[in-house]
Write an enzyme that holds these catalytic residues in place. Structure first.
Site, mmCIF file in Angstrom:
data_model
loop_
_atom_site.group_PDB
_atom_site.id
_atom_site.type_symbol
_atom_site.label_atom_id
_atom_site.label_comp_id
_atom_site.label_asym_id
_atom_site.label_seq_id
_atom_site.Cartn_x
_atom_site.Cartn_y
_atom_site.Cartn_z
ATOM 1 C CD GLN A 1 7.539 -2.319 3.786
ATOM 2 O OE1 GLN A 1 8.331 -1.909 4.612
ATOM 3 N NE2 GLN A 1 6.912 -3.469 3.927
ATOM 4 N N GLY A 2 7.246 1.766 0.998
ATOM 5 C CA GLY A 2 7.023 3.050 1.664
ATOM 6 C C GLY A 2 5.931 2.950 2.710
ATOM 7 C CE1 TYR A 3 3.448 -0.835 2.584
ATOM 8 C CE2 TYR A 3 3.727 -2.445 4.335
ATOM 9 C CZ TYR A 3 3.267 -2.120 3.086
ATOM 10 O OH TYR A 3 2.637 -3.064 2.336
ATOM 11 C CB SER A 4 8.219 3.114 8.757
ATOM 12 O OG SER A 4 7.988 1.789 9.126
ATOM 13 C CD GLU B 1 7.895 -8.091 6.608
ATOM 14 O OE1 GLU B 1 8.945 -7.533 6.312
ATOM 15 O OE2 GLU B 1 6.992 -7.543 7.245
ATOM 16 C CB SER C 1 15.879 -1.497 2.892
ATOM 17 O OG SER C 1 14.674 -2.192 2.916
#
Lengths: 358, 398
Positions: free
Chosen positions: B126-129, B244, B161
């Site tokens: 997941q590429g969010y933060s 989520e 992660s």
């Protein structure tokens, strides 16, 4: 699988809340706290008329046959307005008599309780932990000794007494010397009772305290429910105050420090509500974990209640400390509930013993 | 209030338990290492085939195709916990990307990605933060501009992660520079093998690299790899965040931890005396037990609301904050009970208790208090959405 209140239970909540809105506003609480006994008498009479006062008495004896979950919902509502009502003692007496009496005694006394012909107080704190050497002994059907912090005895006709061995007895209030004990919680009546060979009706012989403990469990779950109601009101009042009070040209509820105090209170209280429901329901269904759940609920609500009583008062700033708002009635009621029938440390020790953790 | 299970659910429970027992030899064990280990993938296929994983995903996309039933999902979770067998894959691809594609993906995207993801053959990160966009995620600055048929991405993600093992990434990038903060973001999905991606492990306090930093330098991604419309990535991402939050943790996990600590305190001694005989430790244990039971009852209440299709209100809003704090405090009690033995870490010695799990949990659970919405953000949500308190006034635009 349904962990929620039924339609009937929600209607019960609504009707009791509606009744209390008119019967127990803050002015009435103040009057009662000042010593006016007409207020608790009127509220308790109103509860009987609603059918709530005798709710837990089986239908066969003239009650509604409702469970302790329903009684807990009523107590929660009473706690929410810090109602000066004699409900707790009556429920505990009904549970004690129901658990310990033979058929004839149950028919007689539960019937009278249901009709309102008698009103019961309870003298049981020594079962939890005797202070100052108090305790009641029985000999030839007569009671001797002292009981401290007897509950709901001011206008009672009878007292349900727990002796040192755990046996339960019904004594006439007139045969007992009563000295009121003034406590921080002026919404309730506490007294020291002295027994000097007072005649009494024994409910059972040598039951080893099983009935007394059932009665205690009922009392404890109701005290947890009372704290739940009182703490919810304190939280609501704090949130409302934070939405109105302005400092630095902003309502204080827009400051994260205040907002987070409110969030922490809500986060602690909401799971506590489910725990109270679960414990009361477990008692009603005689579940294996019922005794444990009651201990956990009583101890946990004592802690959560104490946290909210302090935090909600702080959100109100100086006003929370005054008599003007009357917030202190809730603060003190939660404080009384914490100690009554066992403080959290003592109850957690009981919970550990129940699980063999000793 | 009725905590009994209906008969058909009792039968379903027996069926699940029976299946798991009968297939115990097929289950991967600790020895079957590796994210795409053959035995793990075969186990996942077996679980899907029998409705114990990907249960409600339509058959045509590789799921089992059952109607959603919260109680059955819970029973499945409980039976896996009871059996001690590994449950179906619940990585970020399965729990976040698949629901998002089902809701907002194109037919081609659904066909290409859902089945291999469910079967564990395709791993997602997941590429969010970003370093400058944590709690304030919408201020992210990783940019993508259009060149021909491609987006060209430049920027950096963090807290990613499984980025090392991942085949694919679902990623938030700023595509419309002029649009307001929440309106200029798009949701792209692309291969981690695309040239220009660099993954650097980020070692955390547990001494493991549970997370990574991911750097993008002129990464070219075909324009059709967008989910939803350009500039609507924030809404797409929020759909996944809802998924989520919608994941139900194992309701008995905290209770299992509590009993493990009670067991530890009954065997662990200091100066020859068992810890459970120390009234202070015993009191702490029961105080935590009360909180565990309260959260469990709260969980039953939230589940009932979901079954009835009602909002769970405050009971739902507090779960992340309270659940994570409680787990952390449980680990702390275990550490305190072990005293100096609780300091041992990272090496197997005869003095190590419970495989060192409490030391690891005490640190990892602190990460969970911070990740996925910090405790402070959770309190804002509880106060604003749950209690109706006003938002922090926005500072005048700089």
């Amino acid at each position: 699988m349904d962990f929620s209140l039924s339609e009937d239970q929600r209607m019960l909540q609504a009707s009791i809340q509606g009744f209390l809105d008119t019967a127990a506003p803050l002015e009435a609480v103040r009057k009662a706290a000042g010593g006016d006994v007409s207020v608790p008498v009127a509220i308790s009479g109103g509860l009987l008329e609603l059918g709530v006062g005798q709710a837990v008495i089986p239908e066969a004896y003239g009650g509604l046959g409702l469970g302790l979950l329903e009684a807990a919902l009523v107590q929660e509502a009473l706690g929410s307005v810090v109602a000066p009502a004699r409900f707790l003692g009556g429920v505990m007496a009904a549970v004690g008599i129901g658990a310990a009496g033979d058929e004839a005694l149950k028919a007689e006394w539960l019937g009278k309780l249901a009709s309102g012909d008698v009103a019961f107080g309870v003298a049981v704190t020594e079962r939890v932990g005797a202070r100052e050497g108090a305790g009641v002994t029985v000999r030839d059907g007569k009671l001797s000794g002292r009981s401290l912090f007897a509950l709901d005895t001011a206008a009672a006709t009878h007292v349900l007494v727990c002796d040192r061995g755990g046996g339960l007895h019904i004594a006439e209030a007139g045969a007992v010397r009563r000295t009121p004990l003034r406590t921080i919680d002026r919404t309730r009546d506490f007294a020291e009772l002295e027994f000097d060979g007072a005649p009494a009706v024994a409910l059972s012989d040598g039951d080893g305290g099983v009935a007394a403990d059932r009665m205690l469990a009922a009392g404890r779950v109701l005290l947890a429910a009372d704290t739940l109601g009182a703490a919810q009101t304190m939280l609501d009042k704090a949130v409302n105050y934070a939405k109105e009070r302005k400092q630095f040209n902003r309502v204080i509820g827009s400051f994260q420090s205040v907002k987070h105090m409110c969030a922490e209170m809500a986060a602690e209280l909401e799971p506590a509500r489910a725990l109270v429901w679960h414990a009361a329901h477990a008692l009603d269904e005689d579940m294996d974990e019922a005794a444990l759940l009651v201990c956990l609920a009583k101890a946990h609500l004592a802690e959560v209640g104490t946290f909210i009583a302090k935090t909600a008062t702080e959100v109100h700033g100086g006003m929370g400390f005054t008599d003007l708002l009357g917030l202190h009635y809730w603060f003190k009621r939660i404080g009384a509930n914490r100690q009554l029938l066992g403080g959290p440390e003592q109850i957690r020790a009981e919970a550990a013993a129940l699980q063999g953790w000793q | 209030m009725d905590l009994r299970l209906r008969e058909d659910y009792v039968a379903f429970r027996a069926e699940v338990a029976g299946f798991l027992e009968a297939h115990r030899d097929k289950a991967p064990t600790q020895a079957d290492r590796g994210i795409k280990n053959d035995k793990r993938l075969a186990w996942q296929r077996l679980l899907i085939e029998h409705g114990l994983a990907a249960r409600t995903i339509p058959k045509r996309y590789g799921g089992y195709g059952a109607a959603p039933d919260i109680l059955k999902s819970r029973i499945i979770g409980e039976e896996f916990a009871r059996s001690g067998l590994p449950k179906g894959i619940a990585n970020q691809g399965v729990s976040m990307l698949v629901p998002t594609l089902l809701e907002l993906g194109t037919e081609a995207q659904k066909e290409a990605y859902i089945k291999p993801t469910l079967e564990g053959r395709m791993i997602w990160c997941q590429g969010y933060s970003e370093p400058g966009a944590g709690s304030d995620l919408a201020s992210l600055t990783t940019k993508a501009h259009i060149e021909g048929d491609d987006y060209v991405i430049n920027g950096q993600k963090i807290w990613t992660s499984t980025a090392k093992q991942a085949d694919m990434i679902f990623c938030l990038v700023r595509t419309e520079a002029e649009a307001k903060k929440h309106h200029g973001i798009s949701y792209l999905i692309f291969s981690m093998d695309t040239p220009g991606i660099e993954v650097r492990p980020l070692v955390d306090m547990t001494e493991a690299a549970n997370f990574n930093e991911v750097f993008f330098t002129d990464v070219r991604v075909p324009r059709y790899q967008i989910v939803g419309k350009p500039g609507e990535g924030w809404q797409v991402a929020n759909a996944t965040l809802t998924h989520e939050r919608g994941m139900l943790g194992d309701p008995n996990a905290a209770k299992t931890r509590l009993l493990a600590i009670a067991e530890l305190m009954q065997t662990e001694t200091v100066g020859g005396a068992r810890l459970i005989d120390n009234p202070v430790f015993r009191d702490r244990l029961v105080a935590l037990q009360a909180r565990v039971y309260a959260m469990q009852a709260n969980g039953l209440r939230v589940m009932t609301s979901r079954i009835k299709g009602e909002g769970a209100g405050m009971a739902g809003l507090i779960v992340k904050l309270q659940g994570c704090e409680l787990n952390h405090e449980l680990a702390r009690l275990a550490l305190d009970a072990m005293g100096e033995l609780g300091l041992l870490y990272g090496e197997d010695t005869p003095y190590l208790r419970d495989f060192g799990q409490w030391q690891a949990r005490y640190m990892y659970d602190l990460g969970l208090i911070i990740g996925g919405g910090t405790a402070q953000i959770q309190k804002n949500i509880i106060a604003e959405r749950g209690l109706g308190l006003p938002r922090e006034p926005r500072p005048a635009a700089a």
